[in-house]
Motif scaffolding. Structure first.
Motif, PDB file in Angstrom:
ATOM      1  N   TYR A  77       0.842  -1.403  -0.078  1.00  0.00           N
ATOM      2  CA  TYR A  77      -0.026  -0.026   0.043  1.00  0.00           C
ATOM      3  C   TYR A  77       0.942   1.358  -0.009  1.00  0.00           C
ATOM      4  O   TYR A  77       2.014   1.306   0.574  1.00  0.00           O
ATOM      5  CB  TYR A  77      -0.894  -0.050   1.412  1.00  0.00           C
ATOM      6  CG  TYR A  77      -2.010  -1.094   1.419  1.00  0.00           C
ATOM      7  CD1 TYR A  77      -3.310  -1.195   0.737  1.00  0.00           C
ATOM      8  CD2 TYR A  77      -1.528  -2.322   1.711  1.00  0.00           C
ATOM      9  CE1 TYR A  77      -3.929  -2.221   0.810  1.00  0.00           C
ATOM     10  CE2 TYR A  77      -2.217  -3.419   1.827  1.00  0.00           C
ATOM     11  CZ  TYR A  77      -3.829  -3.224   1.303  1.00  0.00           C
ATOM     12  OH  TYR A  77      -4.527  -4.087   1.261  1.00  0.00           O
ATOM     13  N   ASN A  78       0.285   2.111  -0.624  1.00  0.00           N
ATOM     14  CA  ASN A  78       0.699   3.727  -0.424  1.00  0.00           C
ATOM     15  C   ASN A  78       0.220   4.609   0.550  1.00  0.00           C
ATOM     16  O   ASN A  78      -1.037   4.563   0.466  1.00  0.00           O
ATOM     17  CB  ASN A  78       0.919   4.319  -1.856  1.00  0.00           C
ATOM     18  CG  ASN A  78       1.797   3.776  -2.914  1.00  0.00           C
ATOM     19  OD1 ASN A  78       2.725   2.799  -2.596  1.00  0.00           O
ATOM     20  ND2 ASN A  78       1.380   3.696  -4.284  1.00  0.00           N
ATOM     21  N   SER A  94       9.363   1.966   8.715  1.00  0.00           N
ATOM     22  CA  SER A  94       9.925   2.726   7.558  1.00  0.00           C
ATOM     23  C   SER A  94      10.742   3.747   8.005  1.00  0.00           C
ATOM     24  O   SER A  94      11.138   3.932   9.256  1.00  0.00           O
ATOM     25  CB  SER A  94       8.779   3.618   6.879  1.00  0.00           C
ATOM     26  OG  SER A  94       8.206   4.420   7.961  1.00  0.00           O
ATOM     27  N   ALA A  95      11.415   4.278   7.127  1.00  0.00           N
ATOM     28  CA  ALA A  95      12.324   5.454   7.425  1.00  0.00           C
ATOM     29  C   ALA A  95      11.500   6.614   7.824  1.00  0.00           C
ATOM     30  O   ALA A  95      10.488   6.665   7.555  1.00  0.00           O
ATOM     31  CB  ALA A  95      13.128   6.081   6.223  1.00  0.00           C
ATOM     32  N   PHE A 126       4.798   7.503   1.651  1.00  0.00           N
ATOM     33  CA  PHE A 126       5.353   6.054   1.968  1.00  0.00           C
ATOM     34  C   PHE A 126       4.682   5.127   0.842  1.00  0.00           C
ATOM     35  O   PHE A 126       3.606   5.005   0.859  1.00  0.00           O
ATOM     36  CB  PHE A 126       5.148   5.561   3.535  1.00  0.00           C
ATOM     37  CG  PHE A 126       5.645   6.494   4.572  1.00  0.00           C
ATOM     38  CD1 PHE A 126       6.793   6.448   5.230  1.00  0.00           C
ATOM     39  CD2 PHE A 126       4.812   7.652   4.832  1.00  0.00           C
ATOM     40  CE1 PHE A 126       7.062   7.202   5.995  1.00  0.00           C
ATOM     41  CE2 PHE A 126       5.231   8.628   5.928  1.00  0.00           C
ATOM     42  CZ  PHE A 126       6.313   8.389   6.329  1.00  0.00           C
ATOM     43  N   GLU A 127       5.663   4.462   0.025  1.00  0.00           N
ATOM     44  CA  GLU A 127       5.382   3.552  -1.057  1.00  0.00           C
ATOM     45  C   GLU A 127       5.666   2.151  -0.461  1.00  0.00           C
ATOM     46  O   GLU A 127       6.677   1.893   0.152  1.00  0.00           O
ATOM     47  CB  GLU A 127       5.901   4.190  -2.228  1.00  0.00           C
ATOM     48  CG  GLU A 127       5.435   5.472  -2.573  1.00  0.00           C
ATOM     49  CD  GLU A 127       6.072   5.918  -3.889  1.00  0.00           C
ATOM     50  OE1 GLU A 127       5.066   6.423  -4.895  1.00  0.00           O
ATOM     51  OE2 GLU A 127       7.333   5.851  -4.265  1.00  0.00           O
ATOM     52  N   SER A 148      -3.693   3.944  -0.778  1.00  0.00           N
ATOM     53  CA  SER A 148      -4.270   3.166  -1.974  1.00  0.00           C
ATOM     54  C   SER A 148      -3.397   2.035  -2.147  1.00  0.00           C
ATOM     55  O   SER A 148      -2.232   1.644  -1.603  1.00  0.00           O
ATOM     56  CB  SER A 148      -3.921   4.228  -3.233  1.00  0.00           C
ATOM     57  OG  SER A 148      -2.576   4.534  -3.339  1.00  0.00           O
ATOM     58  N   LEU A 149      -3.884   1.267  -3.155  1.00  0.00           N
ATOM     59  CA  LEU A 149      -2.895   0.175  -3.319  1.00  0.00           C
ATOM     60  C   LEU A 149      -1.814   0.215  -4.135  1.00  0.00           C
ATOM     61  O   LEU A 149      -1.981   1.224  -5.122  1.00  0.00           O
ATOM     62  CB  LEU A 149      -3.972  -1.014  -4.331  1.00  0.00           C
ATOM     63  CG  LEU A 149      -4.843  -2.090  -3.379  1.00  0.00           C
ATOM     64  CD1 LEU A 149      -5.582  -2.813  -4.316  1.00  0.00           C
ATOM     65  CD2 LEU A 149      -3.746  -2.842  -2.501  1.00  0.00           C
TER      66      LEU A 149
END
Length: 606
Positions: A514-515, A542-543, A569-570, A603-604
């Motif tokens: 997910y994003n 995450s960072a 974040f991706e 979002s996906l």
């Protein structure tokens, strides 16, 4: 209001003579029998029987609910008739009728919207004189005055007027407001006539507030049909604190004898509430709810001048049995500002009008249709069973068309400026025990949930001078309502970083990525004064990403590069339970230590 209709003297002097003359020559007037004829003039109604006559000052009546019309009545003829009348209403639920003390008139009072007829009968030596008068009753504005606090504000100042309007009723709503005010203070203010209130009044859907108002002024401002009383929320389940209620009721009845008095049954706090009074109920929601129900019922039993109980507390408790769960409060005790307040308003509407609120066409556009059904049913069942919880078995989960996420999810955080569909609104910074079901951009419920965990210290409502413009960034248009307010994690400058405040996103597909896009704008603040940092915790951490959130003024807003106000974040993978935790911190800049979040898009990943 009483309207008087009297018989015209010229008609009595000449019209009756003309009438009797017509009868004597066998004219073709409307015939009721061989010996009885009725003539209806433009205003007056005349009944003639065997040489006797009765004149009523109007052939038909239109009256507003709560108002009265007085009709002059006269009799005469061959007999020496006495003005003695038997009056009946075909439907006393629509209009009532009474004879005046001097027997020279009748008084018709409108009760409810509709049509009926009243009959006036005067005995004679032969056949009685009987006149039938059609009556049309039109609904007058219903005038409601709440004497309360922020809980009456939650209940009557939003949505109640619109619900009534949609059903064909006109309301005038007043709220005599003092935050946190209890019965003792209301009674003290009544006795001293203290100018201690803010008077909020809603007429034609427009609300106007006046400060420095007295109870005497509020009570005299309208011919109130209903006046409600309530106890302060923390004392509402403690009947021993209701000691001045009898005095307050007596004082109000003396000033407003025709008004019906209501008792507003308020609601129990959220299970996670930190309100200072919650420990008085062992910090247990059901203990508090049961105590409120018992106290409210005792008040109704002991004080017979209380005509109606408004069971807002039971309506909210009913709603908590739905898939919305314990998410009806914005701060642990005040109502959530969309469906929370709407549920209370639905309860007031049904109790005041007697009309089933289920199916009422009005709902604000910020409330999903499925949630509208929950609110309306929660209120309706509360009216039917005000002293017990009804389990909303038909609303245990939303209707989900597809378990796969087909469109992005937009979440607006913050208490005051609510975003319309397709945005989801999370209004409280308090830790929630309930996961909110989330809709996607195509207005479909998903199986993804969001829940505020812990760490947030307050909400930010905005400053009021924000440009009324959307922010478009990363392919998403964030309306003013989404970027203006938010959730805060706030500390003291020069005392170190603060946080994190944590938000849980749950029931994600563990096999998908997910994003996440976070928006953070603090209008009316220098760009470098506040820095928020963000980290996502899913399958991995995450960072950390930081955003300088300040935008000083409208000129700065117009020139802003909004890419600088998002943290993106991706390809985030949820943990083994399908969860991702969003962490928000405030960096101590020496000017402030404050982190916040306005909005979130999910979002996906492609």
């Amino acid at each position: 209001m009483i309207k008087h209709f009297r018989i015209k003297n010229n008609f009595l002097l000449s019209g009756l003579f003309f009438l009797v003359t017509l009868f004597s020559v066998g004219s073709s007037l409307v015939s009721c029998s061989d010996s009885e004829k009725i003539v209806t003039q433009t205003e007056e109604k005349i009944v003639y029987v065997d040489g006797n006559w009765m004149v009523v000052a109007s052939k038909e009546v239109t009256v507003m609910t709560g108002e009265s019309v007085t009709l002059n009545v006269s009799v005469g003829g061959e007999e020496e008739l006495k003005p003695e009348y038997i009056c009946t209403s075909k439907d006393a639920n629509i209009a009532t009728v009474a004879v005046s003390e001097d027997n020279n008139s009748i008084i018709i009072t409108g009760v409810a919207d509709g049509s009926t007829a009243i009959s006036i009968e005067c005995p004679t030596n032969t056949k009685p004189l009987v006149a039938t008068i059609p009556v049309t009753v039109k609904q007058n504005a219903i005038r409601i005055l709440a004497i309360g606090n922020s809980f009456s504000q939650d209940a009557v100042e939003q949505y109640l007027y619109e619900l009534a309007e949609a059903a064909g009723y006109e309301l005038i709503i007043g709220n005599m407001y003092i935050g946190g005010c209890d019965l003792d203070k209301h009674w003290a203010n009544f006795q001293s006539d203290a100018a201690a209130y803010e008077y909020r009044k809603i007429v034609k859907g427009e609300k106007v507030g006046k400060t420095g108002y007295k109870l005497s002024q509020g009570l005299a401002d309208e011919n109130w049909d209903y006046i409600s009383l309530q106890q302060a929320s923390g004392k509402s389940g403690k009947y021993e604190t209701y000691t001045v209620l009898a005095d307050l009721i007596a004082g109000i009845k003396e000033r407003c004898p025709k008004a019906k008095l209501l008792w507003h049954q308020t609601w129990a706090y959220a299970s996670s509430s930190t309100h200072e009074s919650f420990p008085d109920y062992d910090s247990n929601q059901m203990t508090m709810y049961s105590s409120i129900v018992t106290a409210a019922r005792q008040a109704m039993t002991d004080h017979t001048d209380l005509s109606l109980l408004i069971p807002s507390g039971t309506a909210i408790q009913n709603g908590r049995t739905s898939f919305l769960g314990d998410a009806f409060n914005r701060d642990g005790y005040h109502l959530e500002v969309t469906y929370g307040r709407y549920t209370a308003a639905c309860t007031w509407f049904e109790m005041i009008t007697g009309q089933n609120v289920v199916g009422n066409p009005y709902a604000p556009e910020t409330i999903d249709p499925q949630v509208v059904k929950i609110a309306q049913n929660a209120a309706h069942y509360a009216v039917q069973k005000p002293d017990e919880v009804t389990d909303l078995v038909d609303f245990k989960q939303p209707e989900i068309s597809d378990t796969d996420l087909k469109a992005p999810i937009y979440i607006d955080f913050g208490p005051t400026s609510l975003s319309a569909t397709p945005w989801n609104n999370i209004t409280s910074h308090q830790e929630s025990s309930t996961t909110s079901w989330i809709k996607d951009a195509e207005n479909n419920y998903t199986n993804i949930g969001v829940r505020v965990l812990d760490g947030f210290t307050a909400t930010h409502a905005g400053v009021g001078s924000e440009p009324a413009s959307p922010v478009t960034v990363d392919g998403v248009e964030f309306p003013l309502t989404a970027w203006k307010d938010g959730l805060l994690v706030k500390g003291e400058k020069n005392q170190g970083d603060v946080g994190p405040g944590r938000i849980e996103i749950s029931q994600l597909d563990v096999a998908r990525k997910y994003n996440f896009t976070i928006l953070a704008i603090r209008f009316n603040g220098s760009k470098d004064a506040r820095i928020s940092s963000y980290k996502l915790v899913g399958k991995t951490e995450s960072a950390v990403k930081e955003v300088k959130t300040g935008i000083k003024d409208a000129a700065s807003f117009a020139a802003a590069n909004f890419e600088e106000y998002i943290a993106k974040f991706e390809n985030v993978e949820p943990d083994s339970e399908g969860k991702v935790i969003v962490e928000v911190k405030g960096i101590d800049t020496g000017s402030a230590a404050e982190g916040h979040i306005n909005a979130l898009c999910i979002s996906l990943a492609k």
